[in-house]
Motif scaffolding. Structure first.
Motif, PDB file in Angstrom:
ATOM      1  N   THR A 106       0.870  -1.170   0.000  1.00  0.00           N
ATOM      2  CA  THR A 106       0.000   0.000   0.000  1.00  0.00           C
ATOM      3  C   THR A 106       0.906   1.219   0.000  1.00  0.00           C
ATOM      4  N   HIS A 107       0.336   2.411   0.007  1.00  0.00           N
ATOM      5  CA  HIS A 107       1.174   3.612   0.069  1.00  0.00           C
ATOM      6  C   HIS A 107       0.893   4.398   1.341  1.00  0.00           C
ATOM      7  N   LYS A 108       1.828   5.242   1.693  1.00  0.00           N
ATOM      8  CA  LYS A 108       1.672   6.116   2.854  1.00  0.00           C
ATOM      9  C   LYS A 108       1.358   7.533   2.378  1.00  0.00           C
ATOM     10  N   VAL A 109       0.423   8.148   3.078  1.00  0.00           N
ATOM     11  CA  VAL A 109       0.096   9.561   2.866  1.00  0.00           C
ATOM     12  C   VAL A 109       0.160  10.238   4.222  1.00  0.00           C
ATOM     13  N   GLY A 110       0.948  11.296   4.306  1.00  0.00           N
ATOM     14  CA  GLY A 110       1.109  11.950   5.605  1.00  0.00           C
ATOM     15  C   GLY A 110       1.756  11.048   6.635  1.00  0.00           C
ATOM     16  N   GLY A 111       2.605  10.134   6.176  1.00  0.00           N
ATOM     17  CA  GLY A 111       3.320   9.249   7.098  1.00  0.00           C
ATOM     18  C   GLY A 111       2.524   8.062   7.592  1.00  0.00           C
ATOM     19  N   ALA A 112       1.290   7.852   7.090  1.00  0.00           N
ATOM     20  CA  ALA A 112       0.455   6.756   7.583  1.00  0.00           C
ATOM     21  C   ALA A 112      -0.040   5.892   6.436  1.00  0.00           C
ATOM     22  N   ALA A 113      -0.157   4.567   6.704  1.00  0.00           N
ATOM     23  CA  ALA A 113      -0.661   3.621   5.714  1.00  0.00           C
ATOM     24  C   ALA A 113      -2.168   3.455   5.826  1.00  0.00           C
ATOM     25  N   SER A 114      -2.816   4.299   6.606  1.00  0.00           N
ATOM     26  CA  SER A 114      -4.271   4.282   6.760  1.00  0.00           C
ATOM     27  C   SER A 114      -4.730   5.701   7.067  1.00  0.00           C
ATOM     28  N   PHE A 115      -6.024   5.908   7.037  1.00  0.00           N
ATOM     29  CA  PHE A 115      -6.551   7.207   7.437  1.00  0.00           C
ATOM     30  C   PHE A 115      -7.773   6.985   8.308  1.00  0.00           C
ATOM     31  N   GLU A 116      -8.197   8.018   9.016  1.00  0.00           N
ATOM     32  CA  GLU A 116      -9.293   7.890   9.961  1.00  0.00           C
ATOM     33  C   GLU A 116     -10.543   8.582   9.459  1.00  0.00           C
ATOM     34  N   GLY A 117     -11.679   8.006   9.799  1.00  0.00           N
ATOM     35  CA  GLY A 117     -12.960   8.660   9.636  1.00  0.00           C
ATOM     36  C   GLY A 117     -13.554   8.885  11.007  1.00  0.00           C
ATOM     37  N   ALA A 118     -14.609   9.667  11.077  1.00  0.00           N
ATOM     38  CA  ALA A 118     -15.198   9.977  12.382  1.00  0.00           C
ATOM     39  C   ALA A 118     -16.691  10.251  12.243  1.00  0.00           C
ATOM     40  N   ILE A 119     -17.439   9.891  13.289  1.00  0.00           N
ATOM     41  CA  ILE A 119     -18.838  10.297  13.436  1.00  0.00           C
ATOM     42  C   ILE A 119     -18.841  11.483  14.382  1.00  0.00           C
ATOM     43  N   VAL A 120     -19.353  12.626  13.898  1.00  0.00           N
ATOM     44  CA  VAL A 120     -19.194  13.911  14.596  1.00  0.00           C
ATOM     45  C   VAL A 120     -20.562  14.543  14.843  1.00  0.00           C
ATOM     46  N   VAL A 121     -20.714  15.212  16.000  1.00  0.00           N
ATOM     47  CA  VAL A 121     -21.929  15.961  16.328  1.00  0.00           C
ATOM     48  C   VAL A 121     -21.535  17.356  16.816  1.00  0.00           C
ATOM     49  N   ARG A 122     -22.518  18.239  16.957  1.00  0.00           N
ATOM     50  CA  ARG A 122     -22.254  19.555  17.534  1.00  0.00           C
ATOM     51  C   ARG A 122     -22.086  19.442  19.040  1.00  0.00           C
ATOM     52  N   LYS A 123     -21.348  20.365  19.607  1.00  0.00           N
ATOM     53  CA  LYS A 123     -21.063  20.331  21.046  1.00  0.00           C
ATOM     54  C   LYS A 123     -22.248  20.838  21.863  1.00  0.00           C
ATOM     55  N   SER A 124     -23.023  21.770  21.324  1.00  0.00           N
ATOM     56  CA  SER A 124     -24.107  22.385  22.107  1.00  0.00           C
ATOM     57  C   SER A 124     -25.368  22.472  21.268  1.00  0.00           C
ATOM     58  N   VAL A 221      -9.302   3.348   8.282  1.00  0.00           N
ATOM     59  CA  VAL A 221      -9.487   2.810   6.936  1.00  0.00           C
ATOM     60  C   VAL A 221      -8.109   2.587   6.314  1.00  0.00           C
ATOM     61  N   PRO A 222      -7.747   1.357   5.951  1.00  0.00           N
ATOM     62  CA  PRO A 222      -6.442   1.132   5.307  1.00  0.00           C
ATOM     63  C   PRO A 222      -6.377   1.823   3.951  1.00  0.00           C
ATOM     64  N   ASN A 223      -5.192   2.284   3.577  1.00  0.00           N
ATOM     65  CA  ASN A 223      -5.020   2.905   2.267  1.00  0.00           C
ATOM     66  C   ASN A 223      -5.195   1.875   1.150  1.00  0.00           C
ATOM     67  N   HIS A 224      -5.058   2.322  -0.079  1.00  0.00           N
ATOM     68  CA  HIS A 224      -5.384   1.514  -1.250  1.00  0.00           C
ATOM     69  C   HIS A 224      -4.483   0.281  -1.365  1.00  0.00           C
ATOM     70  N   ALA A 225      -4.988  -0.713  -2.099  1.00  0.00           N
ATOM     71  CA  ALA A 225      -4.332  -2.023  -2.199  1.00  0.00           C
ATOM     72  C   ALA A 225      -3.598  -2.172  -3.533  1.00  0.00           C
ATOM     73  N   TYR A 226      -2.320  -2.528  -3.469  1.00  0.00           N
ATOM     74  CA  TYR A 226      -1.529  -2.894  -4.649  1.00  0.00           C
ATOM     75  C   TYR A 226      -1.513  -4.414  -4.711  1.00  0.00           C
ATOM     76  N   VAL A 227      -1.857  -4.956  -5.865  1.00  0.00           N
ATOM     77  CA  VAL A 227      -2.195  -6.379  -5.973  1.00  0.00           C
ATOM     78  C   VAL A 227      -1.422  -7.037  -7.118  1.00  0.00           C
ATOM     79  N   PHE A 228      -0.943  -8.264  -6.869  1.00  0.00           N
ATOM     80  CA  PHE A 228      -0.343  -9.085  -7.913  1.00  0.00           C
ATOM     81  C   PHE A 228      -1.398 -10.007  -8.522  1.00  0.00           C
ATOM     82  N   GLY A 229      -1.297 -10.229  -9.827  1.00  0.00           N
ATOM     83  CA  GLY A 229      -2.056 -11.293 -10.456  1.00  0.00           C
ATOM     84  C   GLY A 229      -1.387 -12.631 -10.201  1.00  0.00           C
ATOM     85  N   PRO A 230      -2.095 -13.747 -10.387  1.00  0.00           N
ATOM     86  CA  PRO A 230      -1.549 -15.071 -10.051  1.00  0.00           C
ATOM     87  C   PRO A 230      -0.425 -15.541 -10.955  1.00  0.00           C
ATOM     88  N   ASN A 231      -0.262 -14.900 -12.130  1.00  0.00           N
ATOM     89  CA  ASN A 231       0.740 -15.376 -13.083  1.00  0.00           C
ATOM     90  C   ASN A 231       2.118 -14.769 -12.887  1.00  0.00           C
TER      91      ASN A 231
END
Length: 619
Positions: A106-124, A221-231
């Motif tokens: 996979t590749h790294k973006v911003g030094g990480a091989a994954s990124f985060e998502g979040a469920i967010v609400v207002r504070k007040s 969430v893991p970053n994108h997948a680099y994949v080999f074919g079987p041949n």
């Protein structure tokens, strides 16, 4: 002399052509699924793969696939492409269709091989406090778009795992904003009560706006997948992985890693990294691949060979026990598989020493009789794997319920597995009486004072039953007098060959037909269960896809039978997706006609086609 000159000239021309022929066959064919604007995508990946080609001293041919993961999956499977880049969800779909694909990087973006998502609400601004996901009941919620992994697929799966099912009216209103930034703007201005977004978008907000919001839950969430074919041969795989993971260190590649998409380097990756996505997307988790190797010392080899087919039977029994764990898949040696090795040496005429090693590290050593190599070694290997390689699952809370997202579909049961957690440096067992329920998808626990959300629950295999008493060694030794007579030996061989030549072809064909018929009926029964409003149909559909793919790999069904089953599942998947709307327009006459067909225990081909025609005509 003239003839010799012509031959020399012809030979010289062939030598001149060889480099060109070699370059043509040596081209690295790369397929990429585009996931950003064409300009940014091309400006990032074309220079990177050109640098990779220079490092490998190979020409690179790049083909961009706009969206269809099945097209790239087939191109890899068929050998048209050597290497492919998938975004997360398209990779999961392609790996279901083509199990021969192998994630390796996979590749790294911003030094990480994954990124985060979040469920967010207002504070007040709430009449009631909102400090956990269950408090969102009756509120409005915005996802990004149906194709977004971090903005819809994964958070929606998390909510469903916790029993907060949007289809049952958990939210008062659900919207798709179209982008992460639009979701956050709508949350801040009061259009939405909660949103699911990429954490990078959240962190790009001005500090003052971030302080107005509260993150209820994050997910990785893991970053994108680099994949080999079987041949692609193993030697080439090793060279490509080595070149990719060291390319960022080369001075000539520095400009390529200064790219619009922020990719800073390539790192190795395994398919198991995508299991968290599979779980929340109702897909079967992939299993760790391992190669099983037996190493018999010469004295043990000679002793066990004298006991008939014991070595072959031992190998088959251990292989089957590993498959039954539900966590491991036995593959041929090589690739990116883990190594499980059994070293067997002879102690005396009746006992053998067995060492179990995992990736070179010793797990256990046992002293067993020849009989116990069949009766006990398989369960000992299974327990050694499950004890020493525990599942680590985050503990989740939904209201008053504590649970982990592993259940019977992952091979768990209360007889063979134990649960524990670590508190103040000490591992504490969870009594089986504290397990309230073990469902297909989850294990639900009674509330414990130490429990905290996201703490790690360890799942280990428990010890095997005490050794069975060995039976007489004489039972394992084939009668030797009979085989001393060469006429007896050749007579038996001739008889076996005659029987096999007559019966094997017919038996093998009937066996494939029977397996195919059973799989087809299992597919048809999904439609029956849909009409009877059974639950977990999507999960069962994905399970069947996995079973069918494995059956093709093992040669249990033919390629034509695989394609028939695949088309059948695609038809059923389409009906499942439209079934909720269809229920609203069913009239009593059509419903009675359908229920009359369902009286039979198994839906045959004729009945399936009738049902399919009726439902499609009505929809």
């Amino acid at each position: 002399m003239l003839k010799l000159f012509r031959l020399s000239l012809l030979f010289g021309c062939l030598l001149l052509c060889l480099p060109a022929l070699g370059n043509a066959s040596d081209t690295l064919h790369v397929g990429l699924i585009r996931y950003k604007s064409p300009t940014d995508f091309r400006s990032t990946f074309f220079p990177l793969f050109e640098q990779l080609g220079d490092a490998l001293n190979r020409p690179v041919n790049i083909q961009v696939f706009e969206s269809d993961s099945a097209d790239l999956g087939y191109a890899l499977h068929s050998g048209e492409m050597d290497l492919g880049l998938f975004t997360q969800f398209p990779y999961l779909k392609a790996s279901e269709l083509f199990p021969s694909l192998t994630v390796f990087a996979t590749h790294k973006v911003g030094g990480a091989a994954s990124f985060e998502g979040a469920i967010v609400v207002r504070k007040s601004g709430w009449t009631e406090e909102v400090d956990q996901l269950a408090d969102l009941r009756g509120k409005s919620f915005a996802f990004v778009k149906p194709t977004s992994t971090s903005g819809y697929k994964l958070p929606n799966g998390i909510l469903q795992e916790l029993g907060l099912n949007q289809a049952e009216g958990f939210f008062s209103q659900i919207s798709f904003s179209g982008s992460h930034s639009a979701s956050l703007e709508g949350l801040l201005d009061g259009t939405y009560d909660g949103v699911a977004v990429d954490m990078r978008s959240f962190k790009s907000l001005p500090k003052a706006n971030q302080e107005k919001l509260v993150i209820l839950r994050t997910y990785s969430v893991p970053n994108h997948a680099y994949v080999f074919g079987p041949n692609v041969p193993q030697s080439e795989r090793n060279q490509i992985l080595e070149a990719m993971t060291h390319l960022h260190l080369q001075s000539g590649a520095k400009a390529a890693f200064d790219n619009p998409l922020g990719i800073s380097r390539w790192v190795s990756q395994e398919d198991e990294a995508y299991n968290s996505l599979r779980r929340y997307l109702n897909m079967v988790r992939s299993r760790a691949k391992l190669s099983l190797q037996f190493h018999l010392r010469s004295s043990a080899q000679k002793s066990l060979e004298a006991k008939g087919d014991l070595i072959e039977e031992m190998h088959d029994q251990v292989d089957e026990a590993i498959e039954h764990t539900g966590r491991f898949e036995v593959v041929e040696k090589g690739g990116f598989a883990h190594q499980l090795e059994l070293f067997i040496s002879s102690i005396d005429e009746s006992e053998y020493s067995v060492q179990i090693k995992w990736n070179g590290s010793q797990f256990e050593t046992y002293t067993l009789t020849a009989r116990q190599l069949i009766s006990d070694l398989p369960s000992l290997v299974k327990v050694a794997l499950l004890e020493n390689l525990p599942i680590k699952a985050p503990l989740l809370k939904a209201g008053d319920r504590w649970q982990i997202t592993y259940g019977s579909a992952d091979g768990l049961n209360l007889k063979d597995f134990a649960f524990s957690y670590v508190r103040n440096g000490r591992e504490i067992s969870i009594p089986k009486t504290d397990v309230l329920n073990l469902t297909e998808s989850n294990t639900i626990f009674q509330s414990v004072a130490d429990f905290e959300e996201d703490m790690v629950i360890f799942i280990r295999g428990v010890h095997a039953d005490p050794f069975q008493q060995p039976t007489s060694e004489e039972e394992l030794i084939l009668e030797e007098g009979f085989w001393d007579n060469p006429d007896h030996v050749w007579g038996v061989i001739g008889l076996i060959v005659a029987i096999l030549s007559v019966g094997f072809g017919a038996w093998f064909t009937r066996r494939k037909q029977k397996r195919f018929r059973n799989l087809l009926y299992s597919c048809n029964d999904l439609l029956k269960d849909m009409l009877e409003e059974q639950h977990n149909l999507e999960l069962r559909l994905e399970d069947l896809k996995h079973v069918i793919s494995r059956s093709l790999e093992k040669g249990h069904i033919s390629e034509n039978q695989f394609l028939i089953l695949q088309r059948r599942l695609n038809d059923i998947e389409g009906l499942l997706q439209g079934w909720r709307n269809l229920q609203e327009v069913l009239n009593p006459e059509l419903e009675a006609q359908i229920r009359n067909m369902l009286k039979v225990e198994t839906i045959t081909e004729r009945e399936f086609n009738q049902l399919d025609t009726l439902l499609k005509r009505k929809s």
